[in-house]
Scaffold this active site. Structure first.
Site, PDB file in Angstrom:
ATOM      1  N   ASP A  67       0.833  -1.201   0.000  1.00 38.64           N
ATOM      2  CA  ASP A  67       0.000   0.000   0.000  1.00 38.64           C
ATOM      3  C   ASP A  67       0.870   1.254   0.000  1.00 38.64           C
ATOM      4  O   ASP A  67       2.093   1.183   0.185  1.00 38.64           O
ATOM      5  CB  ASP A  67      -0.971  -0.022   1.187  1.00 38.64           C
ATOM      6  CG  ASP A  67      -0.323  -0.416   2.509  1.00 38.64           C
ATOM      7  OD1 ASP A  67       0.912  -0.435   2.580  1.00 38.64           O
ATOM      8  OD2 ASP A  67      -1.054  -0.689   3.462  1.00 38.64           O
ATOM      9  N   ASP A 136      -8.460  -1.870  13.729  1.00 38.70           N
ATOM     10  CA  ASP A 136      -9.838  -2.064  13.243  1.00 38.70           C
ATOM     11  C   ASP A 136      -9.955  -3.277  12.319  1.00 38.70           C
ATOM     12  O   ASP A 136     -10.958  -3.451  11.645  1.00 38.70           O
ATOM     13  CB  ASP A 136     -10.341  -0.798  12.534  1.00 38.70           C
ATOM     14  CG  ASP A 136      -9.496  -0.428  11.315  1.00 38.70           C
ATOM     15  OD1 ASP A 136      -8.549  -1.177  10.980  1.00 38.70           O
ATOM     16  OD2 ASP A 136      -9.792   0.608  10.698  1.00 38.70           O
ATOM     17  N   HIS A 138      -8.038  -3.995   9.702  1.00 41.84           N
ATOM     18  CA  HIS A 138      -7.646  -3.853   8.292  1.00 41.84           C
ATOM     19  C   HIS A 138      -6.348  -4.604   8.012  1.00 41.84           C
ATOM     20  O   HIS A 138      -5.512  -4.765   8.898  1.00 41.84           O
ATOM     21  CB  HIS A 138      -7.565  -2.384   7.853  1.00 41.84           C
ATOM     22  CG  HIS A 138      -6.415  -1.583   8.377  1.00 41.84           C
ATOM     23  ND1 HIS A 138      -6.572  -0.445   9.137  1.00 41.84           N
ATOM     24  CD2 HIS A 138      -5.078  -1.734   8.223  1.00 41.84           C
ATOM     25  CE1 HIS A 138      -5.382   0.071   9.412  1.00 41.84           C
ATOM     26  NE2 HIS A 138      -4.459  -0.703   8.878  1.00 41.84           N
ATOM     27  N   GLU A 143      -9.836  -1.083   4.657  1.00 41.44           N
ATOM     28  CA  GLU A 143     -10.560  -0.662   5.848  1.00 41.44           C
ATOM     29  C   GLU A 143     -11.880  -1.428   5.963  1.00 41.44           C
ATOM     30  O   GLU A 143     -12.353  -2.019   4.979  1.00 41.44           O
ATOM     31  CB  GLU A 143     -10.830   0.839   5.760  1.00 41.44           C
ATOM     32  CG  GLU A 143      -9.564   1.703   5.726  1.00 41.44           C
ATOM     33  CD  GLU A 143      -8.900   1.849   7.100  1.00 41.44           C
ATOM     34  OE1 GLU A 143      -9.026   0.939   7.929  1.00 41.44           O
ATOM     35  OE2 GLU A 143      -8.238   2.881   7.318  1.00 41.44           O
TER      36      GLU A 143
END
Ligand code: GLP
Length: 261
Positions: A67, A136, A138, A143
């Site tokens: 990423d 979270d 991810h 996400e």
């Protein structure tokens, strides 16, 4: 999914590095999927030490990073392009131009993303993908709400991820980019082996969902339950919310050496 609960992050680093060393001995031109973040650092430190000791070489290996932030200037120290070079690539013996990553300054992002997917496929696909996990749930920057079959694309970062990553931007959330390019969950699922590493109790809830929760876009890492070869390396903190923790410990302790990871 094989879950290994290590005594600390350094042991997780040694096991992760041993898996990658074994792969490169078997297949010197392996394609590695590289992740940034603090989680894989112990693996990278151990691999750099093994390379210095002549125990492993990356001279024929290739790499694709997961990423990248959109819009950071090329010389910004926090672009993932620069971070992965500082943390790993420049510390071992990759050939020049052997490691590729998403271009956060691409003028046509959708076209770039499909070219990136094509480049991974042309290299023969990823043999081993290293992953961290966000608080979270991810992976990469996929996400919550991400399509479970997504490929490389632009995503909007959640407020939680921007808060988590503000530490790299002088603690100022307003300096954290709002968008990123990330390999999709489908891209990650195409890797032949996934090694996910997590440490600290802040990751415990996400790790519990990933390994034991219902597969759902709300916890994107849960898609890994559908992958046939995932190795999860945890410290005690990251393992602290696992429901089947004692079972994973017994299974790993009883595992014969020949089976490997
Ligand atoms: C970022 C990266 C992820 C990484 C996650 C966790 O959001 N895009 O690839 O896994 O953070 O980071 P850390 O390992 O520093 O906790």
């Amino acid at each position: 999914m094989e879950i290994v609960i290590c005594s600390d992050a350094a042991e997780a680093g040694r096991l992760g590095a041993a898996i990658i060393t074994a792969l490169l001995r078997r297949k010197p031109d392996a394609v590695l999927g590289l992740a940034t973040g603090s989680s894989p650092l112990a693996i990278y430190d151990e691999l750099a030490a093994r390379r210095d000791a002549g125990e492993v070489s990356f001279a024929q290996a290739r790499g694709f990073t997961l990423d990248e932030y959109v819009g950071l200037p090329a010389d910004h120290p926090e672009t993932y392009h620069n971070v992965i070079r500082k943390d790993f690539v420049n510390r071992v013996d990759f050939a020049e131009d052997a490691v590729h990553g998403p271009d956060g300054l691409a003028s046509d992002i959708p076209a770039f993303c499909s070219d990136y997917e094509a480049a991974i496929a042309a290299a023969g696909g990823v043999d081993l993908q290293i992953l961290g996990i966000g608080t979270d749930g991810h992976i990469g920057f996929n996400e919550p709400g991400s399509s479970l079959s997504s490929r490389t694309r632009i995503k909007t970062l959640t407020k939680q991820t921007r808060i988590d990553n503000a530490r790299f931007f002088e603690g100022d959330i307003d300096r954290v980019p709002t968008h990123c390019i990330t390999q999709g969950l489908g891209t990650i699922m195409s890797a032949r082996h996934v090694v996910l590493v997590a440490s600290g109790s802040s990751k415990a809830e996400a790790v519990h969902h990933m390994a034991e929760g219902s597969v759902s876009a709300l916890w994107p890492a849960t898609i890994l339950q559908h992958h046939e070869h995932v190795t999860v390396l945890l410290d005690e903190g990251a393992a602290s919310r696992l429901q089947l923790g004692s079972y994973y410990r017994e299974t790993y302790q009883a595992k014969p050496d020949w089976q490997g990871l």
